[in-house]
Design a protein around this motif. Structure first.
Motif: not given
Ligand code: MG
Length: 258
Positions: A60-72
């Motif tokens: 599952i990709g980008r399932n933590y908001p702070d990780h999604a944000r670190e990749h813009g």
């Protein structure tokens, strides 16, 4: 109960169970009828293998908001699903190989859900019944290839890119678990499963709406922020607090037919 797969001192490979630092054999089918043998070895005497041999590993990709944000990247409104091949799975202590095609292989510390009963169209309010247990996972990713390829199969699918272990814990409460990623003892990632965009029941309901989940299948539930590079000689750890530590060394892969 904590389930392992292991190689006993006499070379026999099979399922086992762990209590404290003792290991005993299990005979039969872990998803059906089985019988536990005596706790006859210490953990040091046996070699732990990947605790389960999944027929499919669902990421599952980008399932933590702070990780999604670190990749813009945006926080997804629908789960981002990908597959890792079963050939990527390795066990605790096995070596993650950095392939020559990538210059940027990264760790992703994750909680893994192991499916027990499975099925199709599992409603979220019955999803906990589909779970066998939980283990730690490293969703190793060739970040440069992930960005270059149109999809993620190669970047996430190399042999050794799915360490799992050390055991599957069937009693673990995954709802407020701390997920920690360390490289050479230094904490790089720390998050709580509370932060997940899509909860475990939501993920099981979503995935099983298009793909039959079968006993032993693994769902990787996403990674918190702090992903970063792995280099040859590193030791990478994924700890799920209260569950266990998955530790793997890292080395260069040399291209050769095997
Ligand atoms: Mg991941």
């Amino acid at each position: 109960m904590r389930w392992v797969r292991f190689q006993a001192p006499d070379g026999t490979i099979g399922y086992g169970w762990v209590e404290g630092d003792r290991v005993g054999p299990v005979k039969g089918d872990p998803f059906d009828e089985y019988e536990r043998g005596p706790l006859q070895w210490s953990l040091e005497e046996v070699r732990l293998l990947a605790p389960v041999l999944p027929r499919k590993v669902i990421g599952i990709g980008r399932n933590y908001p702070d990780h999604a944000r670190e990749h813009g990247a945006e926080v997804p409104s629908v789960p981002i699903v990908f597959l890792k091949p079963p050939t990527a799975v390795i066990g605790p202590g096995e070596t993650i190989l950095l392939p020559p095609q990538s210059r940027q292989v990264e760790h992703e510390a994750e909680l893994a859900v192991v499916i027990g009963r499975g099925g199709r169209w599992i409603p979220a309010d019955q999803a906990w019944d589909a779970v066998w247990g939980y283990t730690a996972a490293n969703d190793v990713t060739a970040r440069d290839l992930q960005q270059r390829d149109l999809q993620w199969t190669r970047a996430k699918g190399f042999d050794t890119f799915c360490p799992l272990g050390p055991w599957v814990d069937t009693e673990f409460d995954p709802t407020e678990a701390t997920v920690i990623g360390r490289v050479n003892g230094e904490v790089r990632q720390m998050g709580s499963t509370r932060e997940m965009v899509f909860s475990i029941p939501q993920l099981i309901a979503f995935v099983s709406s298009f793909m039959r989940l079968e006993p032993g299948d693994v769902i990787l539930t996403g990674t918190p922020a702090g992903v970063g590079p792995l280099r040859a000689g590193d030791v990478v750890e994924v700890e799920i607090e209260g569950l266990g530590v998955l530790r793997n060394p890292v080395a260069e892969e040399r291209a050769m037919a095997r």
